[in-house]
Design a protein around this motif. Structure first.
Motif, short mmCIF file in Angstrom:
data_model
loop_
_atom_site.label_atom_id
_atom_site.label_comp_id
_atom_site.label_asym_id
_atom_site.label_seq_id
_atom_site.Cartn_x
_atom_site.Cartn_y
_atom_site.Cartn_z
N CYS A 272 35.68 21.91 -23.75
CA CYS A 272 34.42 21.98 -23.02
C CYS A 272 34.73 22.00 -21.52
CB CYS A 272 33.51 20.81 -23.35
SG CYS A 272 31.98 20.89 -22.40
N HIS B 70 33.01 21.29 -19.12
CA HIS B 70 32.33 20.27 -18.33
C HIS B 70 33.29 19.14 -17.95
CE1 HIS B 70 29.32 16.73 -18.16
NE2 HIS B 70 29.43 17.27 -16.96
N LYS B 71 33.87 18.48 -18.95
CA LYS B 71 34.79 17.38 -18.66
C LYS B 71 36.18 17.62 -19.25
CE LYS B 71 32.05 14.83 -16.25
NZ LYS B 71 32.32 14.67 -14.80
N CYS C 201 27.62 21.00 -26.87
CA CYS C 201 28.76 20.08 -26.77
C CYS C 201 28.33 18.69 -27.22
CB CYS C 201 29.29 20.03 -25.34
SG CYS C 201 30.62 18.83 -25.16
N HIS D 296 27.87 15.85 -23.84
CA HIS D 296 26.70 15.80 -22.95
C HIS D 296 25.71 16.92 -23.21
CE1 HIS D 296 30.26 14.20 -20.71
NE2 HIS D 296 29.46 13.15 -20.63
N ASN E 224 25.84 20.14 -23.23
CA ASN E 224 25.84 21.44 -22.57
C ASN E 224 25.87 22.50 -23.66
OD1 ASN E 224 25.79 21.18 -19.63
ND2 ASN E 224 27.63 19.94 -19.96
S1 FES Z 1 32.17 17.39 -21.94
FE1 FES Z 1 31.00 18.91 -22.89
S2 FES Z 1 29.05 18.58 -22.07
FE2 FES Z 1 30.19 17.08 -21.00
#
Ligand code: FES
Ligand code: SRM
Ligand SMILES: Cc1cc2nc3c(=O)[nH]c(=O)nc-3n(C[C@H](O)[C@H](O)[C@H](O)COP(=O)(O)OP(=O)(O)OC[C@H]3O[C@@H](n4cnc5c(N)ncnc54)[C@H](O)[C@@H]3O)c2cc1C
Ligand code: SF4
Lengths: 834, 125
Positions: B61, B63-64, B85, B88, B90
């Motif tokens: 992912c 995002h993180k 995900c 969070h 996403n």
């Molecule tokens: S790690 Fe995937 S939405 Fe935050």
């Protein structure tokens, strides 16, 4: 046949026509309208919206065909140039001459342009008509990125400032007075507004008298004093209005000393055959620069012509206003400034959040006299209503501006508390009674239909939220609710889907989607429906694993690095030394981080996906079962040690907590729920901070429901007093079951109870007095859930197909090499996110 | 870890050089996903039974930077198939990889084909 000639096809002139033809007895009249502007009447109030799309059509109040259908003879682009009141005729700029029986002057006003040297230069504009806007826009396009000044920091000036900012220019507001919106705001409110506007990029220059406009042919700057110059590329003047009263003057009508055609409370000028309405009319020695009084004048004028003697203009005209479009809420109502002899003010100011609220209250504390709101004007409508209807104030009026806001909470009652005569939409003078009756009697069940039928919310739109509230509340009184659909895949609310699943006996998500839904589902409806199946059939998350939220799918809480936590149930917080040793051994073996949770149990963090079944296998062997820390289900029942050991204890709180935790464990619900049991009113178990709580008192148990920690803490409310343990359990059984069946997805018991019509009294009636006749059903449903409990981790560990899910790769024995730990005190933690 | 993101690049169907035999169909839950390893890559594969379609994308992912997308819930939004995900929520399109509820970089997607009960993922190298 009598002839009525209307001069001016602006907002009020149009409203006159609309109200005139709405009467049934106008067939013997001929209505002729002259308008100077090239277009038919449009919504000047929303003029600034023209910037958004340049679509003048959208602002039109009615198409030309409307005038035809109503047999109104409309002549646009034709100015009335003269009145001969002896023979009762008017002459137009095209040389036409028309006789009238009644003449209605609705010529409005023009922007006041102060006599400053240089105002005739190119690049100086006013802000009144669509043409003004088109010219301003065209000029703005030639000075892209330049600076524009607005002369005047009043209501309109600020709206214009926002408009030039949207045109891509740097806005500078120049105001003569030492504060913004001098007519509506006090100095403190005005200062808060100034800071907020400056933070948005609008420059403010106060106490500035403009001496001259600089530039050679076109504007380059403004000079305030010697050496005090502001360089700008454009100027919009918004320094007030002047009535367009030239026809009145030439016809010899009585005029105000500073302009305006004098009218009485029936809109008659000094010539009884000539009426004046809107911004040209001087009523009570005032020109009202707002549409609402103009609309009221239009109605009075119609009534006057049709001979309805009783219709007169109110003596007090409400000048309450809310600033629109600017991106910061500003409103003032009633008497915004309060001389100390008339009442006192309550003021709330929060500079860091640019909030300023002031209400003026009569000396006896009973009536609201006016107020100012800057930064947040959500409550404007309700305050305005309290002021207009002279409603009595709460005991501590300060709650009106600082009161218990919180989630959906408001210190006001509902809009339904207003009297039926309360004017909710002041532009169109629509009352609360008319709106509710439109919903209940005429079946207009949404805002669009109500607006069409009553015209409410079609003017400035400020009353929209209140109209929406009235519709929702009216529908509620007949047992209907506005649709709260789950998501794009289901046109049903959670409660409706609960009933559908139950009545039709549907067992699978796909089946439900195929029968009553559409598309392929999403992360909103899947877990919500999974919870419904679980609440009805008590099925574990294992059967339909891919519709579960990640935590339920793997029966563990996912952590920041994609590993999981393990939380065995420790009912009531009671744990044996042997169990502690076993847990310690297992945690050590799998190198897990351990911590005592806020729920009186032990959490072990950092397990990799493939380790979960191995860990649980060992825990189950030691007599543990799942703690459902991952589910929307019962979490923990916190206990204090109670009378077993404690010298003050009134009853055995631990035994009760263990019993009740085992009773509800595994039950799925709209959101998680928690309990607490305290042995006496010292309340060491914080039972009143939980969804349900029991406190031992002399003579039995007190039962509390609807408490919450979390973001909006709330103490639980007393449901029953001094009852026996068995009764206490029965009540809470029913409470939980009723909540499960009726709450929204992810709504905890506290907000659910807050929204429950009738509140705790209603709940007591349902649960204790069986007012709905459903307690037998609730009891049976709860017992079925209790009887069908099974530990889902035992099920998972013993079923090979489920166990197979716990692998990071389906084509390799390797583990996720992306996971990294770092050490923390004597343990470990995930490597921080970048 | 940013470097690991560069490992993943969308492979258009016409660029497939290797059809990697990932695993038997039965390894992938109906209307859900599972993760496979190919060289140093982690790829999430989704068995979108309701649409009778298969999709593959990076497991990472953006995002993180966690390897979790295969554990996300799938579904659709305005007919666009997507995965949410688990960390969070996403949402990413399974077709184009586009981030649907924000403006993170798109994720890489890969072609999938089914033969003789096995799932194959297309790679260019
Ligand atoms: S790690 Fe995937 S939405 Fe935050
Ligand atoms: C572990 C724990 C913190 C701790 O180390 O003590 C914890 C951890 C989390 N809490 Fe909590 N809460 C924990 C006790 C509490 C408490 C205290 C209590 O229960 O007495 C509260 C306040 C009481 C209450 O619920 O009213 C609490 C109020 C919340 C909330 C806010 C709920 C609300 O109504 O506003 C959330 C968010 C949510 O659920 O949406 C939350 C959510 C979470 C989540 C699930 C967040 C998440 O999605 O990852 C955390 C899961 C961590 C994990 O993997 O286990 N946690 N959380 C506690 C576990 C208790 C247990 O044994 O199961
Ligand atoms: C940008 C802007 C924002 C505003 N915002 C608000 C708001 O939020 N709330 C609010 O209450 N009010 C607001 N107003 C004020 C509101 O628009 C006026 O109160 C309202 O338009 C007055 O209506 P009227 O019919 O009296 O005048 P007008 O709408 O000005 O209509 C008068 C018409 O008569 C025509 N006319 C004049 N003389 C002649 C003649 N001799 N022959 C033929 N035709 C003639 C004019 O050309 C004009 O078309 C705003 C005004 C502006 C400009
Ligand atoms: S609640 Fe009362 S009895 Fe129980 S531990 Fe606290 S003080 Fe003791």
């Amino acid at each position: 046949m009598k002839t009525v000639v209307v001069v001016g096809n602006g907002m009020v002139g149009f409203k006159f026509c609309e109200k005139f033809v709405a009467q049934s007895d106008t067939s013997s009249y001929r209505l002729i309208v002259f308008g100077e502007e090239p277009r038919v009447a449009y919504d000047r109030v929303h003029l600034s919206e023209f910037f958004e799309d340049g679509d003048a059509e959208r602002l039109r109040l009615a198409p030309r065909s409307w005038y035809e259908q109503n047999r109104i003879e409309l002549h646009t682009h034709e100015r009335v140039s003269d009145i001969d009141n002896d023979v009762k005729t008017v002459t137009t700029s095209k040389g036409k001459s028309v006789a009238y029986d009644y003449l209605v002057l609705a010529t409005g006003s023009v922007p006041f342009v102060p006599p400053i040297r240089g105002v005739e230069k190119n690049g100086v504009f006013v802000y009144r008509t669509i043409e003004d806007l088109q010219d301003t826009l065209a000029y703005a396009a030639t000075i892209k990125g330049g600076k524009a000044a607005i002369l005047g920091g009043g209501l309109l000036g600020l709206e214009a400032a926002k408009a030039v900012m949207d045109m891509g220019l740097e806005p500078h507001v120049v105001e003569f007075a030492p504060k913004l919106m001098p007519r509506q705001l006090d100095s403190r409110g005005s200062r808060v507004l100034q800071v907020k506007l400056e933070s948005m990029g609008i420059h403010i220059h106060l106490s500035k008298a403009t001496n001259q406009i600089l530039g050679n042919g076109k504007i380059t700057g403004m000079e305030f004093g010697e050496d005090d110059i502001l360089n700008v590329d454009m100027l919009v003047i918004s320094a007030g209005i002047r009535p367009r009263d030239e026809l009145g003057k030439s016809a010899g009508l009585t005029m105000g000393t500073r302009g305006g055609i004098v009218v009485n409370n029936r809109m008659e000028t000094s010539d009884p055959h000539i009426l004046a309405i809107g911004e040209v009319a001087l009523y009570n020695q005032m020109i009202y620069g707002l549409v609402a009084p103009g609309y009221e004048m239009a109605q009075v004028a119609v009534d006057r012509i049709l001979g309805k003697q009783e219709s007169v203009m109110a003596t007090e005209i409400d000048m309450s206003t809310k600033l629109k479009l600017i991106g910061v809420d500003v409103a003032s109502f009633g008497t915004p400034f309060m001389p100390p002899e008339k009442g006192h003010s309550i003021i709330f100011e929060n500079k860091t959040e640019s909030l300023y609220k002031r209400i003026n209250v009569s000396h006896d504390g009973k009536r609201l006299l006016g107020g100012i709101l800057v930064g947040e004007a959500e409550d404007y409508n309700m305050l305005l209503q309290m002021y207009q209807n002279e409603m009595s104030l709460p005991e501590h009026p300060e709650v009106l501006i600082i009161g218990g806001r919180g989630e959906g909470g408001t210190s006001f009652g509902s809009a339904m508390d207003l009297p039926d005569t309360a004017v909710v939409c002041s532009c169109e003078a629509v009352t609360k009674g008319a709106i509710c009756s439109s919903v209940l009697d005429d079946g207009n069940e949404n805002i669009k239909l109500v607006a069409k039928a009553t015209k409410a919310a079609t003017g400035c739109g400020g009353c929209k939220p209140m109209v929406a509230d009235l519709i929702t509340e009216s529908l509620k009184t007949i047992g209907k609710t506005l649709r709260v659909n789950l998501c794009e895949h289901f046109d049903y609310s959670r409660q409706e889907l609960f009933d559908i699943v139950k009545l039709r006996g549907i067992q699978d998500y796909d089946e439900l989607l195929d029968t009553v839904g559409k598309g392929h589902g999403c992360e909103v409806c899947k877990p919500a429906i999974a919870a419904i199946f679980a609440s009805i059939y008590n099925e574990t998350a294992n059967r339909q694993s891919t519709i579960q939220d990640t935590n339920d799918r793997y029966l563990a809480n996912i952590q920041r690095n994609g590993t999981y936590s393990v939380v065995p149930r420790v009912a009531g917080g009671e744990i044996t030394p042997k169990q502690l040793i076993a847990m310690g051994r297992i945690a050590e073996k799998y190198d897990l981080y351990t911590k005592i949770t806020g729920g009186q149990r032990i959490d072990m963090f950092g397990a990799k996906l493939h380790e979960l079944p191995l860990i649980w296998e060992e825990l189950i062997k030691e007599g543990f079962e799942t703690g459902q820390a991952y589910g929307k289900s019962l979490r923990t029942v916190k206990s204090c040690v109670g009378s077993t050991w404690c010298r003050y204890g009134m009853d055995e709180s631990v035994s009760f907590a263990v019993e009740i935790e085992n009773r509800y464990k595994g039950i799925r619900s709209p959101h998680k729920f928690k309990g607490g049991v305290s042995g006496c009113i010292r309340e060491c178990a914080e039972a009143r901070g939980k969804d349900f709580g029991f406190i031992a008192v002399e003579g039995g148990w007190n039962v509390y429901v609807g408490g919450n920690g979390g973001a909006n803490p709330k103490h639980a409310i007393l449901l029953a007093e001094k009852v026996a343990k068995e009764t206490a359990i029965t009540y809470v059984d029913r409470f939980i079951m009723f909540y499960i069946k009726t709450a929204l997805p992810l709504q905890r018991t506290a907000p659910w109870l807050e929204k429950l019509e009738g509140g705790i009294t209603y709940l007591q009636n349902v649960i204790i007095n069986d007012s709905l006749g459903i307690v037998d059903e609730l009891d049976a449903e709860m017992q079925a859930l209790v009887d069908s409990y099974k530990c889902e981790w035992t099920e998972a560990v013993e079923t090979p197909e489920i166990r197979e899910r716990y692998t990071h790769f389906v084509n390799s024995e390797e583990t996720d090499d992306n996971i990294e730990f770092v050490s923390l005190r004597a343990q470990k933690m995930p490597k921080a996110w970048v | 870890m940013i470097a690991s993101l560069n490992l993943y690049e969308t492979v258009p169907a016409e660029d497939v050089k290797i059809w990697f035999k990932a695993a038997a169909i039965s390894k992938f839950p109906k209307n859900g996903g599972a993760c496979i390893k190919y060289k140093d890559k982690q790829v999430a594969i989704f068995n979108f039974t309701r649409k009778n379609a298969w999709y593959a994308c990076q497991n990472l992912c953006p995002h993180k930077m966690e390897m979790v997308l295969s554990r996300g819930m799938i579904g659709d939004e305005n007919l666009e198939p997507k995965v949410a995900c688990p960390l969070h929520k996403n949402n990413f399109s399974l077709k184009t990889g586009k981030h649907l509820n924000g403006d993170l970089e798109a994720i890489a997607t890969y072609p999938v084909k089914i033969e003789d009960g096995f799932v194959y993922v297309g790679f260019s190298e």
